[in-house]
Design a protein around this motif. Structure first.
Motif, mmCIF file in Angstrom:
data_model
loop_
_atom_site.group_PDB
_atom_site.id
_atom_site.type_symbol
_atom_site.label_atom_id
_atom_site.label_comp_id
_atom_site.label_asym_id
_atom_site.label_seq_id
_atom_site.Cartn_x
_atom_site.Cartn_y
_atom_site.Cartn_z
ATOM 1 N N VAL A 133 0.832 -1.200 0.000
ATOM 2 C CA VAL A 133 0.000 0.000 0.000
ATOM 3 C C VAL A 133 0.871 1.256 0.000
ATOM 4 O O VAL A 133 2.100 1.179 0.141
ATOM 5 C CB VAL A 133 -0.923 0.018 1.248
ATOM 6 N N LEU A 134 0.204 2.400 -0.121
ATOM 7 C CA LEU A 134 0.909 3.682 -0.066
ATOM 8 C C LEU A 134 0.888 4.221 1.360
ATOM 9 O O LEU A 134 -0.181 4.443 1.941
ATOM 10 C CB LEU A 134 0.247 4.700 -1.000
ATOM 11 N N HIS A 135 2.078 4.422 1.931
ATOM 12 C CA HIS A 135 2.219 5.052 3.246
ATOM 13 C C HIS A 135 2.549 6.531 3.056
ATOM 14 O O HIS A 135 3.327 6.893 2.174
ATOM 15 C CB HIS A 135 3.355 4.392 4.035
ATOM 16 N N TRP A 136 1.967 7.375 3.955
ATOM 17 C CA TRP A 136 2.320 8.800 3.922
ATOM 18 C C TRP A 136 1.947 9.416 5.265
ATOM 19 O O TRP A 136 0.935 10.082 5.405
ATOM 20 C CB TRP A 136 1.591 9.506 2.789
ATOM 21 N N HIS A 137 2.771 9.149 6.265
ATOM 22 C CA HIS A 137 2.435 9.642 7.601
ATOM 23 C C HIS A 137 3.687 9.658 8.470
ATOM 24 O O HIS A 137 4.694 9.001 8.154
ATOM 25 C CB HIS A 137 1.379 8.751 8.261
ATOM 26 N N GLY A 138 3.612 10.396 9.561
ATOM 27 C CA GLY A 138 4.695 10.421 10.536
ATOM 28 C C GLY A 138 4.192 10.256 11.952
ATOM 29 O O GLY A 138 4.963 10.274 12.903
ATOM 30 N N ASP A 139 2.877 10.112 12.094
ATOM 31 C CA ASP A 139 2.263 9.943 13.411
ATOM 32 C C ASP A 139 1.677 8.543 13.534
ATOM 33 O O ASP A 139 1.503 7.822 12.544
ATOM 34 C CB ASP A 139 1.163 10.984 13.631
ATOM 35 N N THR A 140 1.328 8.175 14.737
ATOM 36 C CA THR A 140 0.707 6.876 14.982
ATOM 37 C C THR A 140 -0.314 7.031 16.098
ATOM 38 O O THR A 140 -0.670 8.166 16.470
ATOM 39 C CB THR A 140 1.769 5.824 15.328
ATOM 40 N N MET A 141 -0.765 5.929 16.662
ATOM 41 C CA MET A 141 -1.826 6.005 17.664
ATOM 42 C C MET A 141 -1.785 4.809 18.597
ATOM 43 O O MET A 141 -1.258 3.745 18.248
ATOM 44 C CB MET A 141 -3.194 6.087 16.977
ATOM 45 N N ASP A 142 -2.326 4.999 19.784
ATOM 46 C CA ASP A 142 -2.609 3.910 20.713
ATOM 47 C C ASP A 142 -4.101 3.627 20.610
ATOM 48 O O ASP A 142 -4.929 4.545 20.782
ATOM 49 C CB ASP A 142 -2.255 4.307 22.149
ATOM 50 N N LEU A 143 -4.465 2.381 20.342
ATOM 51 C CA LEU A 143 -5.871 2.041 20.159
ATOM 52 C C LEU A 143 -6.569 1.839 21.498
ATOM 53 O O LEU A 143 -5.961 1.402 22.470
ATOM 54 C CB LEU A 143 -5.994 0.764 19.328
ATOM 55 N N PRO A 144 -7.860 2.143 21.554
ATOM 56 C CA PRO A 144 -8.621 1.819 22.770
ATOM 57 C C PRO A 144 -8.708 0.307 22.945
ATOM 58 O O PRO A 144 -8.525 -0.458 21.982
ATOM 59 C CB PRO A 144 -10.000 2.436 22.489
ATOM 60 N N ALA A 145 -8.992 -0.127 24.141
ATOM 61 C CA ALA A 145 -8.954 -1.557 24.461
ATOM 62 C C ALA A 145 -9.913 -2.379 23.608
ATOM 63 O O ALA A 145 -9.625 -3.533 23.268
ATOM 64 C CB ALA A 145 -9.277 -1.752 25.946
ATOM 65 N N GLU A 146 -11.056 -1.795 23.226
ATOM 66 C CA GLU A 146 -12.061 -2.562 22.491
ATOM 67 C C GLU A 146 -11.794 -2.634 20.994
ATOM 68 O O GLU A 146 -12.537 -3.293 20.249
ATOM 69 C CB GLU A 146 -13.456 -1.983 22.722
ATOM 70 N N ALA A 147 -10.741 -1.980 20.509
ATOM 71 C CA ALA A 147 -10.442 -1.978 19.080
ATOM 72 C C ALA A 147 -9.895 -3.337 18.641
ATOM 73 O O ALA A 147 -9.275 -4.063 19.419
ATOM 74 C CB ALA A 147 -9.442 -0.881 18.746
ATOM 75 N N THR A 148 -10.131 -3.666 17.380
ATOM 76 C CA THR A 148 -9.615 -4.891 16.782
ATOM 77 C C THR A 148 -8.561 -4.516 15.741
ATOM 78 O O THR A 148 -8.863 -3.813 14.771
ATOM 79 C CB THR A 148 -10.747 -5.681 16.102
ATOM 80 N N LEU A 149 -7.337 -4.950 15.940
ATOM 81 C CA LEU A 149 -6.257 -4.660 14.997
ATOM 82 C C LEU A 149 -6.416 -5.557 13.765
ATOM 83 O O LEU A 149 -6.554 -6.769 13.884
ATOM 84 C CB LEU A 149 -4.898 -4.900 15.652
ATOM 85 N N LEU A 150 -6.371 -4.957 12.579
ATOM 86 C CA LEU A 150 -6.578 -5.689 11.334
ATOM 87 C C LEU A 150 -5.317 -5.798 10.479
ATOM 88 O O LEU A 150 -5.179 -6.752 9.712
ATOM 89 C CB LEU A 150 -7.684 -5.025 10.508
ATOM 90 N N ALA A 151 -4.435 -4.792 10.566
ATOM 91 C CA ALA A 151 -3.221 -4.815 9.744
ATOM 92 C C ALA A 151 -2.094 -4.134 10.490
ATOM 93 O O ALA A 151 -2.318 -3.200 11.275
ATOM 94 C CB ALA A 151 -3.460 -4.130 8.401
ATOM 95 N N SER A 152 -0.848 -4.591 10.221
ATOM 96 C CA SER A 152 0.300 -4.096 10.966
ATOM 97 C C SER A 152 1.548 -4.146 10.089
ATOM 98 O O SER A 152 1.550 -4.741 9.012
ATOM 99 C CB SER A 152 0.498 -4.964 12.216
ATOM 100 N N CYS A 153 2.582 -3.467 10.537
ATOM 101 C CA CYS A 153 3.918 -3.632 9.948
ATOM 102 C C CYS A 153 4.935 -3.367 11.055
ATOM 103 O O CYS A 153 4.571 -2.866 12.128
ATOM 104 C CB CYS A 153 4.131 -2.717 8.743
ATOM 105 N N ASP A 154 6.187 -3.709 10.826
ATOM 106 C CA ASP A 154 7.186 -3.641 11.895
ATOM 107 C C ASP A 154 7.381 -2.220 12.409
ATOM 108 O O ASP A 154 7.457 -1.993 13.622
ATOM 109 C CB ASP A 154 8.510 -4.207 11.406
ATOM 110 N N ARG A 155 7.477 -1.254 11.501
ATOM 111 C CA ARG A 155 7.806 0.095 11.923
ATOM 112 C C ARG A 155 6.631 0.801 12.589
ATOM 113 O O ARG A 155 6.810 1.505 13.591
ATOM 114 C CB ARG A 155 8.284 0.899 10.718
#
Length: 425
Positions: A133-155
């Motif tokens: 996919v196309l990445h274009w960001h420099g920020d990230t987030m901490d998800l709330p406890a009820e969130a379901t993680l669907l996709a990830s990468c190492d960085r």
């Protein structure tokens, strides 16, 4: 109406917009970057899309507070939401998580790994294990406890997630086509320069991505379209749930008098369809006694929360469900009580058939409203609607077609009541 919020001229919905248009869904765009006012309410929304932008979700910017309020209202009403990049970070914040600076800019084409949760996800169920996919960001987030993680990468481990049943956040830009990639590169040339070959490889990268991109976007559009009627009802009643009891508490005696007309016996099973804050539940419990079963069913979580706050969960089991698709077996209940719901269902005839399906022969349906039809019309400043499904000339044949026999019809100045009996199979 689908509300799209844009934060920068080049960061439009692209493939998302194409899918919404193909599904015949009307779209309204708020160009926050041009000073457009972010809507304050979700009453007319069946979907919300919040796009990316160069600002940070953890810093104040002119529309941030209004956008977070809109996202929180959409989450409460279970309106389908899709947040992209900045929009995903704002969604995480609105749901109780946090946005924060990342470890530096992630720009260009790169892989994300799908988690096991995508197998049952409404949008990503057909996605491959790895997606470029196309990445274009420099920020990230901490998800709330009820969130379901669907996709990830190492960085950047949080790349896609779901909140509840109907809100998704995408850190990456799945939506882009060639015009979108070019717009990003023009708007942010210094960042684009850190990803050599970004534009040159775009046609090949997009050709590989297109099928998966379009599938996710079409699934979101289909989900919005399929839930539109339910979403509109939830949106309308969610904002009113907090004051519903205060507005209608004085109608309690009218509800009790109406319930007395059902004529159920101790030990029987009764269902309050569209129970709201549960004004009828104490009277229904009194009629079937402790040996009976009382279920209060509503489509709007906020209404059931208000019912619990009023202590009505002590009188009945509260159930979140669609009154037109009841999660009950055939012939399960002896009585149905419904106050005003028939005017809010998309297909009254289908609703009456479904209600007949779950009712035993000779079971009772009581349709009630604490105002008569003429009184309600006058209160809203309009004449009586000749097509009103509650008019006797429409209601009687609709009931008979659905398997009911209208035993009593009463359109009084200060209440409406229709009592119908389920026919024999």
């Amino acid at each position: 109406m689908i509300q799209i919020v844009e934060h920068a001229p080049g960061e439009g919905p692209y493939a998302i917009g194409t899918a919404l248009e193909a599904a015949g869904l009307p779209v309204r765009v708020c160009r926050a970057w041009a000073g457009d006012r972010v809507p304050e309410a979700v009453d007319d929304l069946v979907g919300l899309v919040v796009m990316g932008g160069p600002m940070a979700a953890y810093d104040e910017f002119p529309s941030r507070t209004a956008e977070l309020a809109l996202l929180r209202a959409a989450l409460e009403a279970e309106i389908p939401v899709l947040g992209v990049c900045l929009g995903a970070q704002l969604l995480a914040v609105a749901a109780g998580g946090a946005a924060k600076p990342g470890t530096g800019a992630q720009v260009g084409w790169g892989d994300v790994r799908m988690t096991a949760a995508v197998q049952t996800d409404p949008l990503f169920a057909t996605a491959p294990d790895q997606l470029r996919v196309l990445h274009w960001h420099g920020d990230t987030m901490d998800l709330p406890a009820e969130a379901t993680l669907l996709a990830s990468c190492d960085r950047y481990p949080v790349q896609a997630f779901r909140i509840g049943r109907s809100a998704w956040g995408l850190q990456f830009h799945l939506e882009v086509d060639e015009a979108g990639v070019e717009a990003f590169a023009r708007a942010f040339p210094e960042e684009a320069a850190t990803a050599p070959g970004l534009l040159e490889t775009a046609p090949v990268e997009l050709a590989a991505l297109a099928r998966h991109r379009d599938d996710v976007c079409k699934r979101f559009a289909a989900l919005v379209a399929g839930r539109a009627e339910q979403t509109a009802t939830r949106a309308f009643f969610t904002r009113r749930a907090a004051t519903w009891e205060e507005r209608f508490a004085g109608d309690g005696p009218r509800y009790a008098a109406a319930v007395a007309r059902i004529g159920l016996r101790s030990g029987q099973y009764v269902l309050d369809l569209g129970c709201g804050t549960g004004l009828a539940l104490p009277a229904l419990r009194a009629q079937v006694g402790e040996a009976g079963v009382v279920v209060g069913l509503d489509l709007t979580p906020a209404m059931l929360t208000a019912a619990t706050r009023e202590g009505r969960d002590a009188e009945a089991q509260l159930l979140l469900a669609d009154a037109c698709r009841l999660p009950l077996p055939t012939g399960a209940v002896h009585g149905l009580f419904s106050a005003g719901l028939i005017n809010h269902v998309p297909d009254p005839a289908a609703a009456l058939r479904e209600w007949a399906r779950v009712t035993t022969p000779e079971g009772v349906l009581l349709l009630f409203h604490p105002s008569g039809r003429a009184e309600r019309a006058a209160r809203h400043g309009r004449p009586l609607d000749p097509d009103d499904p509650m008019a006797e000339e429409h209601l009687r044949p609709a009931l008979e077609t659905a398997g009911w026999r209208l035993a009593h019809y009463e359109d009084a100045p200060h209440h409406f009541l229709a009592r119908a009996v389920r026919g024999q199979e």
